[in-house]
Design a protein around this motif. Structure first.
Motif, PDB file in Angstrom:
ATOM      1  N   SER A 565      26.827  64.796 -18.934  1.00 50.99           N
ATOM      2  CA  SER A 565      27.340  63.619 -19.621  1.00 50.99           C
ATOM      3  C   SER A 565      27.652  63.956 -21.070  1.00 50.99           C
ATOM      4  N   ILE A 566      28.441  63.129 -21.698  1.00 52.39           N
ATOM      5  CA  ILE A 566      28.982  63.410 -23.021  1.00 52.39           C
ATOM      6  C   ILE A 566      27.896  63.618 -24.074  1.00 52.39           C
ATOM      7  N   ASN A 571      31.167  67.536 -28.456  1.00 56.09           N
ATOM      8  CA  ASN A 571      32.105  66.420 -28.439  1.00 56.09           C
ATOM      9  C   ASN A 571      33.328  66.708 -29.297  1.00 56.09           C
ATOM     10  N   ILE A 576      36.258  70.008 -24.594  1.00 62.64           N
ATOM     11  CA  ILE A 576      36.072  69.263 -23.347  1.00 62.64           C
ATOM     12  C   ILE A 576      37.218  69.555 -22.375  1.00 62.64           C
TER      13      ILE A 576
END
Length: 667
Positions: A565-566, A571, A576
């Motif tokens: 998950s992020i 980030n 990504i």
């Protein structure tokens, strides 16, 4: 048992500044800053939130890395210069000729740190992918300090753990020293530049070209164009800075080689060896000799160093009025035939080496871990899972050299090391006016500089018991990796292998890992994703056939990924977007552990059936767009099923032990 110690000493003093350590140091520094008016105009320090944090990101404080930075040559009179410095961007290379003496630089930054990292406070985290320049190409750093009056009449030595890439140091308006090489420690004799008991100003000009222009320098996986397996750069003073007092004649280098057999050549220094139990100070041996040459001392029946029993012995060395403390571990690394197969030997016994590819990157500090606790955490996780080795790093380019405290931690925990020389510029091309595309390759001067920095790396690290690379601590010497930076014509790895062997004959050499293997060095090293091909009668085009005259080794395999998950991802959208470039993506942790079990079982089979002597799993942690780590990049998620991995790794060692018999001859 005998060990070899070589000491080099200087008749001149060296280096800079000081002030008193701890609270007094901070008070003196604050007073100096107020006197110069820095608080009035410098932007105050604060961690700039990175795209991903760790549990240590906001626990740094402003006195980072307070430990003595050089545990194998340690003096008692020293002052830590880490902490808040000031920084400003410089206009270009010519700026070094116009230092901003007695000026206030615009931004407080934390030293040590990479300018591009969140913990630096400058935090150039948001530069776009594809840029051709960086704000960190040219930089000024400034600090001030007081040298204790008690150091009067002594040499004042200024030490830098590492500065990426070129550092020009000024003290009180005078140029004091210069160093080139982003991974090497250096010391400046600042005695004639500093004021004892008074205020001292230090400026450091840093030039870090990374892969800008036509520079071809050792940078590992740094790039100004981050993408998947190539990461954002680290510029500036990324390891500790400290000053220390020494007499006029002092020890500048201490090489210790302690083997199980103690082979050495005898060469007024006094050496004292203390017991391996740190709770006692039992003296086990003393020896008097001369400096600038090798000599021996004997320790009766020492406890040998190994991953299972990482026994270390404290050493005190005295040269006149200079006294330093160090340590060593008694162990011998060699190769030999075991049951007709060439094997790596530790203390005369075949040891199956199994470890991870270790990049040593951190989302908050890049090259610089937030603190020692964070750094050691990674190593403790590997030991818990059962690994006995790690590799600093090779895949698509040797990546970095760690701090001295990292190697000490490996010595203490019992982790063998493969230490790679950081690779030259990654494969990139440029276009001529006639539209011809050419690859950036080192010219003669750049290749000579690579050779020089390789020799420095070996000489600075050859006393660590855990390395088999260039220190008495690494288990292998790695010259080139996967054809990256290799000038194929003439096969220079043979000459470099000979050079490394002459600098350190006590270790094995892995000259080429994967791809273009022309027969140099001690290892027949295969790289293959995802399935291993270790010492086997089969191979693929990405590697070379197994050479039975050398050690069969799986230099890299695994690489299976699991997206998360992020909140556990780097980030940055460009990173990504590259997650699916991972060699294999397993959609669940149970699937990831199933695939890991399958691959480790394949390696076990090859150990039982063929000539596999070790392997490297990719990798310790995720990094930016890579999601194939045992740990996520933030170190908050451990993917392995611990019991399963412990059993699978033990099965590797058991398979290797089953191939062992007593018919062994040393080579």
């Amino acid at each position: 048992m005998r060990a070899i110690i070589k000491l080099l000493f200087s008749l001149q003093a060296t280096l800079v500044v000081a002030s008193t350590y701890g609270t007094e140091y901070e008070r003196n520094k604050l007073s100096a800053k107020k006197a110069r008016g820095e608080n009035a105009s410098s932007t105050p320090y604060a961690v700039k939130e990175p795209p991903l944090t760790t549990d240590w990101t906001y626990k740094l404080g402003t006195n980072p890395w307070p430990e003595y930075p050089r545990p194998q040559l340690q003096r008692s009179e020293w002052q830590n210069l880490n902490g808040l410095w000031t920084y400003q961007n410089a206009s270009g290379l010519d700026a070094v000729n116009n230092p901003p003496f007695n000026q206030t630089l615009g931004q407080e930054v934390l030293i040590p740190s990479c300018l591009e990292s969140g913990i630096s406070a400058e935090g150039l985290m948001n530069f776009p992918v594809g840029i051709q320049t960086s704000n960190a190409l040219y930089s000024w750093f400034s600090t001030s300090f007081e040298v204790p009056s008690s150091w009067s009449g002594k040499s004042v030595l200024l030490n830098f753990g590492a500065v990426d890439y070129e550092a020009t140091v000024f003290i009180n308006g005078q140029k004091a020293g210069f160093n080139r090489g982003g991974y090497s420690a250096f010391t400046i004799d600042a005695t004639k530049f500093v004021k004892i008991g008074g205020h001292n100003e230090m400026l450091v000009f840093v030039h870090d070209p990374t892969d800008s222009g036509d520079y071809v320098i050792p940078i590992g996986k740094q790039t100004l164009r981050p993408s998947h397996i190539f990461y954002r750069p680290c510029s500036g003073i990324w390891q500790s800075v400290w000053i220390e007092a020494a007499p006029e004649n002092y020890i500048t280098q201490l090489d210790v080689s302690a083997s199980m057999d103690g082979e050495g050549t005898p060469s007024p220094v006094q050496v004292t060896v203390h017991g391996s139990d740190s709770s006692t100070h039992e003296i086990l041996a003393t020896q008097a000799s001369t400096s600038d040459g090798a000599f021996q001392f004997n320790v009766a029946s020492p406890k040998l160093w190994s991953p299972d029993s990482p026994n270390l012995y404290n050493i005190t060395v005295t040269l006149g009025d200079d006294q330093v403390s160090s340590y060593t571990g008694f162990r011998t690394i060699s190769k030999g035939e075991v049951d007709g197969i060439v094997r790596p030997l530790l203390n005369g016994e075949f040891i199956f080496q199994f470890g991870t590819l270790d990049q040593g990157f951190w989302p908050d500090g890049l090259y610089t871990p937030p603190n020692k606790e964070a750094m050691v955490y990674d190593l403790q996780v590997l030991k818990k899972l059962g690994f006995n080795m790690l590799r600093k790093h090779f895949s698509y380019g040797k990546i970095k050299v760690e701090t001295a405290l990292f190697y000490q931690a490996c010595d203490q925990l019992g982790l063998l090391l493969i230490q790679d020389m950081p690779a030259l510029r990654p494969i990139q091309s440029y276009t001529l006016e006639n539209c011809t595309s050419l690859t950036y390759l080192p010219d003669a001067d750049q290749q000579a500089e690579f050779d020089r920095q390789l020799a420095v790396l070996v000489n600075q690290h050859k006393s660590y018991p855990s390395i088999g690379t260039w220190s008495i601590a690494n288990f292998f010497e790695v010259i080139y990796n996967e054809g990256w930076g290799q000038v194929i014509q003439g096969y220079p790895e043979f000459g470099l292998t000979d050079m490394v062997r002459s600098l350190d004959p006590t270790r094995l050499i892995d000259s080429t890992t994967g791809w273009y293997d022309h027969g140099a060095g001690d290892y027949s090293d295969n790289h293959h994703y995802a399935n291993p091909q270790c010492g086997t009668p089969f191979y693929s085009t990405a590697s070379s056939p197994y050479d039975p005259t050398r050690i069969g080794f799986q230099g890299e395999f695994g690489g299976i990924g699991n997206n998360v998950s992020i909140e556990h991802l780097w980030n940055v959208q460009e990173a990504i977007n590259t997650v699916n470039q991972t060699y294999e993506i397993d959609e669940t942790l149970s699937a990831w552990n199933y695939r890991a079990h399958f691959l480790l079982s394949e390696l076990r089979d090859q150990t039982e059936l063929f000539a596999c002597s070790g392997g490297v799993w990719t990798q310790t942690t995720d990094v930016e767009g890579e999601v194939n780590g045992l740990l996520t990049y933030d170190r908050r998620v451990l993917r392995p099923d611990v019991a399963q991995w412990q059993a699978d790794i033990k099965a590797l060692y058991d398979a290797a032990a089953g191939r062992h018999n007593s018919s062994m001859s040393r080579m």
